[in-house]
Structure formats: structure tokens, C-alpha cells
Design an enzyme around this catalytic site. Sequence first.
Site, PDB file in Angstrom:
ATOM      1  N   GLU A  52      -0.667  49.593   2.078  1.00 29.08           N
ATOM      2  CA  GLU A  52      -0.227  48.561   3.026  1.00 29.08           C
ATOM      3  C   GLU A  52      -1.181  47.365   3.083  1.00 29.08           C
ATOM      4  OE1 GLU A  52      -0.181  51.788   3.617  1.00 29.08           O
ATOM      5  OE2 GLU A  52       1.767  52.363   4.417  1.00 29.08           O
ATOM      6  N   PHE A 114       3.734  62.402  15.983  1.00 33.96           N
ATOM      7  CA  PHE A 114       3.376  62.303  14.569  1.00 33.96           C
ATOM      8  C   PHE A 114       3.456  60.845  14.102  1.00 33.96           C
ATOM      9  CE2 PHE A 114       4.707  62.385  10.029  1.00 33.96           C
ATOM     10  CZ  PHE A 114       3.489  62.834   9.527  1.00 33.96           C
ATOM     11  N   GLN A 115       2.421  60.415  13.452  1.00 32.45           N
ATOM     12  CA  GLN A 115       2.302  59.033  12.963  1.00 32.45           C
ATOM     13  C   GLN A 115       2.444  58.002  14.074  1.00 32.45           C
ATOM     14  OE1 GLN A 115       4.668  58.510   9.305  1.00 32.45           O
ATOM     15  NE2 GLN A 115       2.889  59.257   8.183  1.00 32.45           N
ATOM     16  N   LYS A 164      11.670  53.445  16.342  1.00 30.64           N
ATOM     17  CA  LYS A 164      12.739  53.877  15.447  1.00 30.64           C
ATOM     18  C   LYS A 164      14.105  53.903  16.147  1.00 30.64           C
ATOM     19  CE  LYS A 164      13.660  57.339  11.894  1.00 30.64           C
ATOM     20  NZ  LYS A 164      13.243  58.623  11.308  1.00 30.64           N
ATOM     21  N   MET A 479     -23.418  39.941  -5.159  1.00 29.66           N
ATOM     22  CA  MET A 479     -23.965  39.165  -4.045  1.00 29.66           C
ATOM     23  C   MET A 479     -24.907  40.041  -3.222  1.00 29.66           C
ATOM     24  SD  MET A 479     -24.002  36.074  -3.183  1.00 29.66           S
ATOM     25  CE  MET A 479     -22.601  34.971  -3.364  1.00 29.66           C
TER      26      MET A 479
END
Lengths: 581, 170
Positions: A52, A114-115, A164, A479
Site C-alpha cells: 500500500e 479483525f483488521q 464495509k 548520505m
Amino acid sequence: MTELVGAEVVIKALNDQSVDHVFGYPGGAVLPLYDELFKNNNAPQHILVRHEQGAVHAAEGYARSTGKPGVVIVTSGPGATNAITGLTDAMMDSVPIVCLTGQVPTHLIGTDAFQEADTIGITRACTKHNWLVKDPNDLARAIHEAFHVATSGRPGPVVVDIPKDIQFADAKYVPPAELKYENYKPQVKPNIANIEEAIELMGNAKRPVFYTGGGVINSGPEASHLLKELVLLTGFPVTSTLMGLGAFPSSDKNWLGMLGMHGTYEANLAMNECDLLINVGARFDDRVTGRLEAFSPLSKKIHVDIDPSSINKTVPVDVPIVADCAYALESMLMLWKSKGHKVDTKDWFDKINEWRKKNSLDFKNSTKLIKPQFAVQRLYELTKDKDVFITTEVGQHQMWAAQHYHFNEPNRWMTSGGLGTMGYGFPAAIGVQVAHPKSLVIDIAGEASILMNIQELSTAIQHKLPVKIFILNNQYMGMVRQWQELLHGGRYSHSYTHSLPDFVKLAEAYGAQGIRAEKPGELDKKIIQMIDSDLPVIFDCVVDQNENCYPMIPAGAAHNEMLLGEKEDDHEVSDEGKVLI
Amino acid sequence: MIKIKKEETESHTISILVDNEAGALARVIGLFSGRGYNIESLSVAEIDQDKHKSRITIVTNGSMMTINKIKSQLERLIPVHSVNDLTSEGPSIEREMALIKVVCSKSDKEEVIRLSEVYRAKTVDTTQDSFIFELTGNIEKINSFVDLLRPLGLEDISRTGLAAVTRGSK
């Protein structure tokens, strides 16, 4: 008003916002939305990423190369949390991103389902605004408002969190034309009294300099055009931040190069000695100002910024101009013309030309080892006449790209300036290539940065996006190594990248092409081979491991305390400087 | 040695008109914590039910440059309609209410009652050995009343945070 279900409302809203592409990754909480992407012939084209974070960076590349907002769809929980780095990056660099996140159904919010993650809470600090849609009839409005907020004023990322059950529920659709955005109406036109004051100062300046930034690019191509005209008319020199490169053509005689920590000697000395500083769309970032107390001590300061909170944030200014750059530049141009001002800048340019003679970007080339600066110079020479877009990761290679690759147009240069996100450049290049399928898109990378989002090579292959990854491979987080050399007695704590993959084989494993160059003599031939390839390419350019990026203003130092190169042994950094980043 | 610099600060009362929507307060508070500004006092309540508007009053401190930054950062938030720095904008009326419980011995009782009269605190509850006082005033008045009660059996305090409006017809 039309009755649809939530998922249909989302697609219809995206259609009405003229969205052609979305970057995303499916999951449980966005299944109804993905079902709609599958069924609906009008749905935007979906680019499946492999992480993502990559989706948001790709959307950023898409947005910055087109001026249109980038759109992202991710699922709840880990989908949303993985997007955070990208959203924060977009926040810091003012990139318009609309991120739609799935959420657990409304009746499960707050139950540690969940999630489930508190996406609104987590993204509050890294978005311009966010919305949790709890009523299906608010969905269309929330999405349209999200586009409005992301793209107007100072652009930035927004999140719309959609549970959802809302995606399944019957929902009323409202087209954008029927909505009024009372809450958010940023000022875009300047106050004319301020413009008059600015022009008065400009007409009387002896040593003026334009200091331009990403705001000119965000304002659109018209702003770049107006800037060019104003510079031509006034004859003032121009320098730019990292984010603003391309807004003013680097081929112009008034161009001083980039300023700041790794900017040119002439740009930084001009900032130090100018008597009038005209900031257009930049924000006095610490990479630019160096030590604040010693920043441009002799100048009056004009600051054009669309975000009032940027003005007087770190550097007090004499003339604040809250406006979109294009409007401000247009007003300045008109007033300058009508006043008939003429400023003699000959003495000022004589001085600047003395500084230019330092040739601060010069480096000692080698016939045995590829110097990273030389590699970027060759890449530039061999691609400059093409329709080319450049992205970068973060580190030494990024600074060398900014110094040695030159831009004459806006929207051609995509880099992570504010947040400094390693792993930005490759997914960003994918987003650029989606928007410009026929163009040459090159990610100038380091071997450490590229490994942070290397999985997106699979995305590039799947969607036939022939992005070129040009790795300046010095086997170090360069760097970090450079700072350890200058500040920490050469103790290279964990900055050597052990156990690197064979990048040629890695490319081939994904179905891309791998090319390696190890000698300066073979560089041109292999770069041409890369350009000619129809596939995504990983170009493993093996460069001098010990090269440092110069010139450099050490942390906590002033513009006139620049280090020009290895020759100097005055690497002393003050205690105050050491705590800075 | 590296010294951490401290700047001269002053206290300011900031009045913020926001949409009364979920998360609006969190956005305001998050801005203060995220950018390292202080909150000395906070009060919030809906002031217009029809238009769903709330008033947040925050007492903060910082240099004048910091106070101005706080103001322009707050104005950037989407649900924020207006921000007023009451301390800079001229005279304002500032009030806070406190409920103060004192549990005291017989010998101290007289002194406690005397103090409450001096401060014009209202006695809202009393038992054999305790009082609850209600006191309205500016922050300093409440602070000094509380300080005087501390050695006399101060048990508990609940304060509302500051409410403020500008004086006059503006």
C-alpha cells in the site's frame, strides 16, 4: 438524486471527478468496492500494487506529473497503516491525494475487530482532512468534498474511511455540482496593497534574488510561464528549492542552480548577500535556510504562499502575500510593467559571476571508477532531448540528480523533499508512467533505497510499465556514511549494505531486464541499451564507494560557510549543528 | 555541552469557533500536541444547536511568534470557522468556575468559612466536617483561594476551564 448502493456511489463519484486511474490493493473491508471495479464498465482503471505504501507513492508520481489528484484504494487495518508513510510524504510535499480506505462495518467499530484500526485517528496528523462515513447518504458528499479539499488551496492528502456495510447499503448519489463547500475557501488572489509594496521594493533593489519553490509547480504550468516572464522583465537572478526544480528553465542565464544544503555556491551566496529576497511558493525549509540567525541577514523579504501558516513560521518577512503563485505573479507582472521600473543588476551579476567561477558542482573524474556525478551527467546528456520524467529515492543519489540533471519544464521532476522517504522514487515512477505511457520515466536510485519498495517491479511488469531504475550503487547508505565521516569520526555504524542482491538477476527474476555498468568507458553504450529497452530495467551502476556529495552547508552553519569539497579540512561542525538532521 | 534554548513566553486566551462534529476537538488538541504547543486550560461546549457550532477556549503560552503560528495553524483546520486571540485583540471578560471540597478539623472551620466569605464563594454542600464551595472568577482568583485552603484540608478540586468573550459591542 439517484438510488445506488454505496460501492456504486464511490465509482460514480470517481467518474464525476474525472478519475481515470486508481492505485490500490484489495482486502476484506473493500470487497464490495472491488466487486464494483470488476463489474462496472465505467470504473477507472485499477493499478494493482504490491504494497500500500507503493500505491500512495504511485499516486503521488501520477499527481505531480499531471497536476491531477492521485487516487488510492486500500483496505482497513494494515492496508490503511501501510499507506501512512505515503500520506505523510504527500502532506509534507503538498501533493493532492484522495485515499479511500475500507473500514470494518459500523456496528463493529471500536470492538477491536479483525483488521480494525482507528484510521481516522491515525491519519489525522498526516492528512489535510479526513472523513469517516457513517451514513450512506453522506458518502457522495464526503468524496466530492475530499477532492475539493485535496486539490484547492495548498494541496494535500485526504482520507475517506468507508465502513464495509456502507458500501453495501442503499445510498443517495449527489453530483458535485449540487454541493457547496462553505467550510473551505482558501484565499487565492493576492491583496493588491501587498503587491504594490513588493513591486516598490523590487523597483529599488540593488541585489535582488528570486527564491522559488514547489508552490510554483503546484500552481500549474501558467505560474512557471509567468515566472519566466517576470524574470525576463526584471532581469533578476533565480534560485529554486529541490521541490521547485523545473519551474524555471535551468538553461536560462539568470538561473543560479538549486540552493540549500547541497545547492550551488552562487545560489547560496546570493541568498546570503542579497538585499531583496522574493520567495515565491517556497517555505523557508531548514534544508534551505541553514542556521536561521545567519539566514540572508541583509535582505528585505517578500513571501508569496497560499498557506497563511507558512508565513512568518520560521523566518519573519517584510511583505507577506497570501495567494496562489500564478495570481500573485500575474499581479506582480502587471504592476511592474505599468510602473515601468528598471533595475540595473550589472554589478550584482558581476559578483554572481565571480561566485560562479568556483564551479562548485565540479568533481574529480576518474577513468577507472564511475563517479556518481559523471553517471548522472551522462544519463542527462543521453536523455535530455527525449520526453523524459525523473524521480528519485532519498540520499546522495538524490542530491547528485538534483545537481547534475537539469530541467527546463515543470512536472518533470518528482522527489521526496519534505519527508525524505527512501522507497519513494520507484513507485512514484510507476505512477508517472501510468499517466505518460509513451514517455521515458527514470528513477534515479540508490541501492539501499530501491530495496525499500523493490516489490513494485512486479507491478511494473504486470501493467507493462517500462520504468527504468538507474541505481548509483556504492554499497553504502551514502548520505548516512557521509555524515558519519564528517560528524562521527568515520565510524560507519550499520551504513554498509551487506548481502546486496545481484540486481541483474533480481531484475530477471521479475521478468525485467538487468544491466550492469562497472567502468566509465561502458557507461554510454549501456545507458543507450537501457533507453532502448521496452521492458522495465534495473541499471546497476557500480560507482565509487567513497564519493561525498558537495558542495555542502554543514548542519547549523550559514550559507557563506559552505564546504566545497574534500580539499578543505575545516569539517568542524558545532555542537548545535550535531543535533540537527 | 548542548544547551536547550528557552524562549520568553506569555499566556494567551484563544477562542475557536468550530463545527460540532465528531473529531473536531481531537483535531484542535492534536495540533497542539503534534506541534509542541502547551495547553494550560481548555473548555468546550456547543453554543448553537441549530448550526452545530461549538466554542473551544484554550489558554496557551508561547512567544508572540508562536501565538501567531498557533492561530494560523488553527485556521487551517477544515472544521474551524474562526480563531480569535482574545489577549491580543483587546479587553475581554474571562471566567472560570471551580468546585472545591474541603475536609477540615473543628479548629480550622472558622477560618475556612471566613475565607469563603472573603472570596464570595458559594457553599453548595456541607456536612459536619466538610464543605463544597462553588467559586467563579478569573484564573488567578481561583488559584489564590485554592492556595489558601490547601493547609486547611483541601480535599478535591474540579475546574471548568476558562470561558471568555471580548468586552463591548464587538
